[in-house]
Design a protein around this motif. Structure first.
Motif, PDB file in Angstrom:
ATOM      1  N   SER A 124      77.205 109.470 119.762  1.00 15.81           N
ATOM      2  CA  SER A 124      76.231 108.399 119.567  1.00 15.81           C
ATOM      3  C   SER A 124      75.694 108.416 118.126  1.00 15.81           C
ATOM      4  O   SER A 124      75.206 109.444 117.654  1.00 15.81           O
ATOM      5  CB  SER A 124      75.071 108.588 120.552  1.00 15.81           C
ATOM      6  N   PRO A 125      75.784 107.294 117.422  1.00 12.39           N
ATOM      7  CA  PRO A 125      75.297 107.264 116.034  1.00 12.39           C
ATOM      8  C   PRO A 125      73.822 107.665 115.940  1.00 12.39           C
ATOM      9  O   PRO A 125      73.393 108.235 114.946  1.00 12.39           O
ATOM     10  CB  PRO A 125      75.493 105.808 115.607  1.00 12.39           C
ATOM     11  N   LYS A 126      73.071 107.385 117.014  1.00 12.25           N
ATOM     12  CA  LYS A 126      71.634 107.704 117.004  1.00 12.25           C
ATOM     13  C   LYS A 126      71.373 109.198 116.889  1.00 12.25           C
ATOM     14  O   LYS A 126      70.359 109.618 116.349  1.00 12.25           O
ATOM     15  CB  LYS A 126      70.984 107.186 118.299  1.00 12.25           C
ATOM     16  N   LYS A 127      72.292 109.999 117.424  1.00 10.02           N
ATOM     17  CA  LYS A 127      72.081 111.454 117.439  1.00 10.02           C
ATOM     18  C   LYS A 127      72.331 112.100 116.076  1.00 10.02           C
ATOM     19  O   LYS A 127      71.888 113.211 115.819  1.00 10.02           O
ATOM     20  CB  LYS A 127      72.967 112.124 118.493  1.00 10.02           C
ATOM     21  N   GLU A 128      73.104 111.421 115.245  1.00 15.26           N
ATOM     22  CA  GLU A 128      73.399 111.924 113.892  1.00 15.26           C
ATOM     23  C   GLU A 128      73.859 113.386 113.911  1.00 15.26           C
ATOM     24  O   GLU A 128      73.327 114.229 113.170  1.00 15.26           O
ATOM     25  CB  GLU A 128      72.188 111.752 112.976  1.00 15.26           C
ATOM     26  N   VAL A 129      74.799 113.693 114.765  1.00 17.68           N
ATOM     27  CA  VAL A 129      75.323 115.060 114.847  1.00 17.68           C
ATOM     28  C   VAL A 129      76.059 115.387 113.529  1.00 17.68           C
ATOM     29  O   VAL A 129      76.972 114.661 113.134  1.00 17.68           O
ATOM     30  CB  VAL A 129      76.278 115.203 116.063  1.00 17.68           C
ATOM     31  N   PRO A 130      75.658 116.461 112.835  1.00 19.45           N
ATOM     32  CA  PRO A 130      76.303 116.778 111.560  1.00 19.45           C
ATOM     33  C   PRO A 130      77.717 117.336 111.744  1.00 19.45           C
ATOM     34  O   PRO A 130      77.970 118.110 112.674  1.00 19.45           O
ATOM     35  CB  PRO A 130      75.384 117.844 110.939  1.00 19.45           C
ATOM     36  N   LYS A 131      78.610 116.915 110.875  1.00 23.43           N
ATOM     37  CA  LYS A 131      79.981 117.415 110.891  1.00 23.43           C
ATOM     38  C   LYS A 131      80.304 117.911 109.487  1.00 23.43           C
ATOM     39  O   LYS A 131      80.054 117.183 108.513  1.00 23.43           O
ATOM     40  CB  LYS A 131      80.963 116.307 111.285  1.00 23.43           C
ATOM     41  N   THR A 132      80.813 119.126 109.398  1.00 21.81           N
ATOM     42  CA  THR A 132      81.122 119.675 108.071  1.00 21.81           C
ATOM     43  C   THR A 132      82.631 119.789 107.892  1.00 21.81           C
ATOM     44  O   THR A 132      83.340 120.270 108.787  1.00 21.81           O
ATOM     45  CB  THR A 132      80.432 121.043 107.878  1.00 21.81           C
ATOM     46  N   TYR A 133      83.069 119.331 106.729  1.00 20.81           N
ATOM     47  CA  TYR A 133      84.492 119.328 106.386  1.00 20.81           C
ATOM     48  C   TYR A 133      84.717 120.163 105.125  1.00 20.81           C
ATOM     49  O   TYR A 133      83.874 120.187 104.232  1.00 20.81           O
ATOM     50  CB  TYR A 133      84.977 117.906 106.091  1.00 20.81           C
ATOM     51  N   TYR A 134      85.882 120.803 105.081  1.00 22.27           N
ATOM     52  CA  TYR A 134      86.342 121.477 103.872  1.00 22.27           C
ATOM     53  C   TYR A 134      87.483 120.604 103.348  1.00 22.27           C
ATOM     54  O   TYR A 134      88.305 120.117 104.140  1.00 22.27           O
ATOM     55  CB  TYR A 134      86.852 122.880 104.236  1.00 22.27           C
ATOM     56  N   ALA A 135      87.512 120.372 102.024  1.00 21.43           N
ATOM     57  CA  ALA A 135      88.574 119.492 101.503  1.00 21.43           C
ATOM     58  C   ALA A 135      89.048 119.905 100.121  1.00 21.43           C
ATOM     59  O   ALA A 135      88.309 120.545  99.359  1.00 21.43           O
ATOM     60  CB  ALA A 135      88.066 118.046 101.469  1.00 21.43           C
TER      61      ALA A 135
END
Ligand code: URA
Length: 238
Positions: A124-135
């Motif tokens: 859900s966009p409302k929850k704004e769950v953080p996602k971390t990426y390495y690139a």
């Protein structure tokens, strides 16, 4: 729930195969041999055994996969192998699906479950769950990019992103970075770098909310979430 349905749901074969097992006398309920496939059982309460082994009923499964490149985040596809194709039958009969998508060429953490409610809340966009990426990024990533991401950038379709937290691990012609975002727009990381004139050449998701990729998992491997991981995830979405 009907006994034959319970056993079929738990992966002991089709309903027809389960009926054969019942006929052979392989099934006991509360210590009594039973042969009636229509017998009503409460999987949470009744002790069902098959050839003496207790059938532990569960409705949901939660798997963490280290997604490899070349595999798509879908349940089925006519051309490509999917993440679900990588699962054993033991898990496949639960009809799980990936929670969100990683691109075909993206590696890393992918949660796979059949819990639609949890999935919905994590995405859900409302929850704004953080996602971390390495690139790995083609181009020298600079302080200026950190500042631009911190404010949000305009993608090529005009969408203005939420702020992203960019950390530079190595600034060179091929830079190494970590980026945390709280949205999940299509190709978001790649498009955010395009917005600042750079190109993602390798992308791996490290975390989603409190869930960290278990680095012991080789590419293509998966395991069930621990009770602790699951309860952290449940708290995150709440
Ligand atoms: N952002 C992307 O560009 N690709 C992914 O797979 C995930 C996030």
């Amino acid at each position: 729930m009907r006994l034959d349905k319970l056993l079929a749901n738990m992966g002991f074969g089709s309903r027809k195969e389960v009926r054969q097992l019942l006929k052979k006398g392989a099934i006991q309920v509360q210590g009594e041999q039973v042969k009636d496939p229509a017998l009503h059982v409460d999987p949470q309460i009744d002790e069902v055994t098959i050839l003496g082994e207790r059938v532990v009923y569960r409705e949901f499964i939660y798997l963490m996969m280290h997604k490899p490149q070349g595999v798509i985040s879908a349940t089925e596809d006519t051309r490509d192998q999917t993440v679900i194709d990588l699962l054993d039958d033991e898990y496949r009969h639960f009809e799980p699906f990936p929670v969100g998508r990683l691109d075909k060429d993206t590696e890393g953490l992918l949660l796979i479950t059949n819990d639609g409610k949890l999935t919905h809340e994590l995405l859900s966009p409302k929850k704004e769950v953080p996602k971390t990426y390495y690139a790995h990024i083609e181009g020298v990533v600079s302080e200026e990019d950190i500042n631009r991401f911190a404010e949000g950038v305009t993608l090529e379709d005009g969408y203005f992103t939420k702020p992203g937290k960019l950390r530079i691990l190595k600034s060179a012609t091929i830079s190494e970075i970590e980026l945390t975002i709280t949205e999940g727009k299509f190709h978001q990381v790649k498009r955010m770098f395009e917005a600042v004139g750079k190109r993602v050449v390798y992308l791996k998701r490290l975390s989603m909310g409190p869930l960290q990729l278990d680095e012991k998992l080789l590419l293509g491997e998966y395991r069930e979430l621990t009770d602790e991981e699951l309860s952290m995830l449940r708290n995150e979405k709440g």
